[in-house]
Design a protein around this motif. Structure first.
Motif, PDB file in Angstrom:
ATOM      1  N   TYR A 190      73.651  91.688 -35.925  1.00 20.63           N
ATOM      2  CA  TYR A 190      74.386  91.353 -35.672  1.00 20.63           C
ATOM      3  C   TYR A 190      74.950  92.856 -35.625  1.00 20.63           C
ATOM      4  CZ  TYR A 190      75.484  91.935 -40.483  1.00 20.63           C
ATOM      5  OH  TYR A 190      75.807  92.080 -41.676  1.00 20.63           O
ATOM      6  N   LYS A 247      81.348  93.338 -34.979  1.00 24.04           N
ATOM      7  CA  LYS A 247      80.667  92.406 -36.182  1.00 24.04           C
ATOM      8  C   LYS A 247      81.229  90.608 -36.186  1.00 24.04           C
ATOM      9  CE  LYS A 247      79.962  91.750 -41.454  1.00 24.04           C
ATOM     10  NZ  LYS A 247      79.928  92.397 -43.002  1.00 24.04           N
ATOM     11  N   GLN A 248      81.921  89.999 -36.969  1.00 24.76           N
ATOM     12  CA  GLN A 248      82.664  88.750 -36.832  1.00 24.76           C
ATOM     13  C   GLN A 248      82.498  88.278 -35.559  1.00 24.76           C
ATOM     14  OE1 GLN A 248      84.485  91.425 -37.859  1.00 24.76           O
ATOM     15  NE2 GLN A 248      84.886  91.118 -39.994  1.00 24.76           N
ATOM     16  N   MET A 260      84.196  82.512 -38.916  1.00 23.02           N
ATOM     17  CA  MET A 260      83.564  82.855 -38.243  1.00 23.02           C
ATOM     18  C   MET A 260      82.058  82.405 -38.635  1.00 23.02           C
ATOM     19  SD  MET A 260      82.382  87.211 -39.526  1.00 23.02           S
ATOM     20  CE  MET A 260      81.359  87.084 -41.271  1.00 23.02           C
ATOM     21  N   GLU A 265      93.019  84.949 -41.479  1.00 22.81           N
ATOM     22  CA  GLU A 265      92.153  85.076 -41.578  1.00 22.81           C
ATOM     23  C   GLU A 265      92.415  83.840 -42.270  1.00 22.81           C
ATOM     24  OE1 GLU A 265      88.007  83.622 -41.860  1.00 22.81           O
ATOM     25  OE2 GLU A 265      89.161  83.682 -39.837  1.00 22.81           O
TER      26      GLU A 265
END
Length: 399
Positions: A80, A87-88, A118, A154
């Motif tokens: 990643y 990143k996610q 994720m 989130e």
């Protein structure tokens, strides 16, 4: 049956070089995986190597795929780009791709550690496409504190996703009751590896002091302020508190240590060293104070680690600690420094023989009943029965 485990697991040697990784979280994930393997279920691990975000600092910008081995566990990590947002998305996409490559099996169960979107969303989607069953180990719920709008969204999503899985493995009964009522689940508060306590025989040295040990993150949740206040009640230096760990309240601890000769701060040490220190102690403490969220939905795993040391344990009575632990742990009457000081004196001075005998019996019971191998068999049996009931139509799929 085949299990695919999705999480942030690395081998023990790599863990030592990753300051951003959770030692307790890694041990728990490794415990589950090794438990599945010991139960003779083929288990594949897809993992994300845990690094703090790159912001022009010493964190890696690009994290490459790697393969790690820890005894009989093979861990394959995802690549990643370690920049917020990217990143996610890159973890999300790479996890989807890797799950797609897995061969479909009539008895495939995809298990994800926690419900971060994720990780959880790719698992939920791919389990549908592959007609597999999906399970979540709900070990941590997002902390209730002021956050940015994106983090708040989130957090709410993570809680909402709990009810979307076919089955749950939870640390406390409250998680299922409050977030997924009626969902098939099994509660596993924590586990241990008996081998961690059989490698060396710890011989206690003759000493003039009674040593109390606290280990963990020094933050508002830890209860470190409570134990510091309790120790101020002791004038004699024969009772000493040893603090191991780091965190936001480190400066507070260091300031208190400067004025209190019966408190010592040692900073961070390796987990292997910590296990030895715990077995040399006279009392192990978990002064975490109850709240309406964290202590309701989590179990303090270090309490089980403490019990395995065979040393008396003192804790506050928290909702996430099962009632059976009254047989293993000593609970303070209240969360006041005065009551904690009284309990410490009772255990260490007034009747140490009684409490050491209780600790010795607790250690034997826990190493037998709470081993990861024992838990692995329970979970595999739970999965097996669920799959049978699902095929026979006895379970109405909420999805």
């Amino acid at each position: 049956m085949k299990i695919v485990f999705v999480g942030s697991l690395v081998d023990r040697e790599t863990l030592k070089s990753l300051p951003d990784a959770s030692v307790a979280g890694n041990k728990m994930q490794m415990g589950f995986v090794k438990g599945f393997i010991h139960a003779e279920v083929p288990t594949e691990v897809i993992s994300v190597e845990p690094y703090g975000m790159w912001k022009g600092n010493d964190k890696p910008l690009f994290v490459n795929t790697k393969t790690y081995y820890d005894e009989d566990v093979e861990i394959r990590t995802l690549p990643y780009i370690n920049v917020l947002g990217i990143k996610q998305l890159s973890i999300f996409a790479n996890l989807l791709r890797n799950l797609w490559k897995i061969k479909t099996d009539d008895d495939l169960v995809i298990v994800v550690y926690n419900t971060m979107s994720m990780f959880a969303l790719p698992v939920l989607w791919m389990s549908k496409l592959k007609k597999a069953k999906c399970a979540s180990i709900v070990a941590d719920l997002p902390l209730q504190r002021k956050k940015s709008v994106l983090h708040t969204i989130e957090d709410k999503l993570q809680q909402k996703l709990i009810d979307k899985f076919d089955v749950l493995i939870t640390l406390t009964e409250s998680i299922t009751r409050d977030f997924a009522p009626g969902k098939p689940h099994i509660t596993i508060e924590a586990g241990c590896d008996p081998n961690d306590y059989m490698k060396k025989t710890v011989v206690k040295q003759n000493k003039q002091t009674k040593d109390i040990v606290f280990s963990g993150t020094l933050n508002q949740l830890s209860g470190i302020e409570l134990i510091l206040e309790a120790m101020k009640r002791f004038k004699e230096e024969s009772i000493k508190l040893h603090i191991y760990g780091d965190g936001p309240l480190r400066t507070l601890v260091q300031n208190v240590v400067h004025d209190c000769h019966n408190i010592c701060y040692h900073g961070r040490v390796s987990n292997d060293e910590m296990l030895q220190i715990q077995q040399q102690a006279d009392l192990l403490i978990c002064p975490r104070c109850a709240d309406d969220f964290t202590t309701k939905y989590t179990f303090p795993s270090k309490v089980l680690e403490y019990i395995c040391a065979g040393v008396p344990v003192l804790s506050n009575k928290l909702e996430g600690i099962p009632k059976e632990y009254e047989n293993y742990v000593n609970f303070s009457k209240s969360e006041s420094p005065e009551d904690w000081a009284k309990e410490i004196y009772r255990i260490l001075i007034e009747n140490p023989g009684f409490y050491y005998e209780k600790a010795s019996k607790a250690r034997k019971t826990v190493l037998d009943k709470k081993s990861w191998n024992c838990h692995g068999k329970k979970i595999v049996d739970f999965f097996t029965n669920y799959l049978k009931d699902s095929k026979s139509g006895r379970i109405n799929d909420k999805l």
